[in-house]
Motif scaffolding. Structure first.
Motif, short mmCIF file in Angstrom:
data_model
loop_
_atom_site.label_atom_id
_atom_site.label_comp_id
_atom_site.label_asym_id
_atom_site.label_seq_id
_atom_site.Cartn_x
_atom_site.Cartn_y
_atom_site.Cartn_z
N ASN A 60 -5.86 -0.86 -6.27
CA ASN A 60 -6.44 -0.02 -4.64
C ASN A 60 -7.74 -0.03 -5.59
O ASN A 60 -7.97 0.72 -5.77
N TYR A 117 0.87 -1.08 -0.06
CA TYR A 117 -0.21 -0.27 -0.04
C TYR A 117 1.06 0.78 0.02
O TYR A 117 1.50 1.55 0.57
N ARG A 157 -1.88 0.62 -4.64
CA ARG A 157 -1.39 -0.64 -4.55
C ARG A 157 -0.10 -1.57 -5.13
O ARG A 157 -0.87 -1.34 -6.55
#
Length: 337
Positions: A126, A31, A48
């Motif tokens: 993400n 992350y 991510r």
């Protein structure tokens, strides 16, 4: 190279932190919070990013199980497909070729023959950042935010208050001060017709004004002593004038009774309470007897029973005795016969 395996890897990266290709290595998701590149003025959303670990070669069953389910083939057949895919990767890299995974990264070998991975910086796995693209924002020139944050409000100091405003304040304050001086807070003007609570167990006693009974008398008017007794009985609508009881020398009960003859004409009674209940009246009479008095029970016109501590011929003596008894008995008042 089997493109179906590559598609399965890419789809798993959106929902898993690690996807392993058995016998080759594993992709790991890290992350990265939102960042700002001050030099270029670029704002990047949270992401991510993909990295590669060549030591993760064991089979965790994730990739094989996904391919078996999506392609509707057996698990062993899926493992054979993955094994062939990994072998093809190693063969191409050993020849010095570059192998690109779409939206994942690029594989190559260095001079020592080790596998190197270069992630795709445009790939963002993400789900919370779906649809967010990097944006450029040029800084505003000629704007100093400190002038807005540190703005000071200037107000006139007391020394610069106009004379007209001071006169207005004085005109408002002076009448208030005069009223406070002229009307002391302890006068009965604030306590007229007030009923106060008490801890007296005979709290249901009737409060009766005796002003109507003696208003025709030529003797000095007596201000009723209310004390702090609770009023529950009838209260005649009588306006009580603001007069005070004349100062009378207090004498002991024994001296008063001994100086008066037995045939004394009784004109005034010191009333200790007026009750609806005969039991309450008897209790008050018993209390007065323990204090040395000879109480009398008088019937009121409204059916109440009045308890008189003593009877007196003149109002001055009755007032003096009432003041002497007031610290011990609450709610005393004088009844004219």
């Amino acid at each position: 190279m089997n493109s179906f395996v590559e598609i399965a890897i890419r789809s798993l990266l959106f929902s898993h932190d690690c996807v392993i290709i058995p016998g080759f290595g594993g992709f790991i998701l890290n992350y990265v919070p939102a960042t700002i590149d001050k030099s270029s003025g670029m704002f990047f959303p949270p992401a991510r990013r993909v990295s590669f670990n060549r030591n993760l070669t064991h089979n965790d069953g994730l990739l094989a199980g996904t391919i078996s389910r999506d392609k509707e083939i057996g698990y062993q057949e899926a493992m054979d497909m993955i094994g062939q895919f990994a072998a093809d990767l190693r063969r191409r890299l050993s020849k010095g070729e570059e192998v690109a995974f779409d939206l994942i990264g690029l594989f190559r070998t260095n001079r020592e023959g080790s596998i190197q991975f270069e992630p795709d910086v445009n790939a963002n796995y993400n789900p919370g950042s779906y649809g967010l693209e990097p944006i450029r924002c040029e800084p505003v020139s000629g704007y100093d935010v400190r002038k807005r944050v540190m703005k000071v409000k200037h107000e006139a100091s007391p020394s610069h208050i106009p004379l007209s405003r001071l006169l207005v304040r004085a005109a408002v304050a002076i009448p208030v001060l005069i009223a406070l001086v002229a009307v002391p807070l302890k006068t009965d003007i604030f306590g007229t017709r007030l009923e106060r609570s008490s801890m007296n167990p005979l709290a249901k006693a009737e409060f009766e004004h005796n002003r109507a009974a003696i208003e025709q008398s030529s003797l000095p008017e007596v201000q009723q002593v209310i004390g702090t007794g609770t009023v529950t009985g009838e209260v005649p609508a009588v306006t009580q004038p603001e007069t005070t009881v004349p100062e009378v020398t207090v004498t002991e009960a024994s001296e008063t009774t001994s100086a008066e003859p037995e045939t004394m004409q009784v004109n005034f009674y010191v009333i200790a309470g007026s009750f609806k209940s005969a039991d309450n009246a008897a209790a008050m009479a018993g209390r007065l007897k323990t204090m040395g008095y000879t109480p009398e029970l008088l019937e009121a016109p409204n059916g109440f029973t009045r308890v008189a501590a003593m009877g007196f011929a003149d109002i001055e003596t009755a007032s003096a005795e009432m003041r002497r008894l007031a610290p011990s008995v609450e709610g005393l008042w004088i009844l004219r016969k």
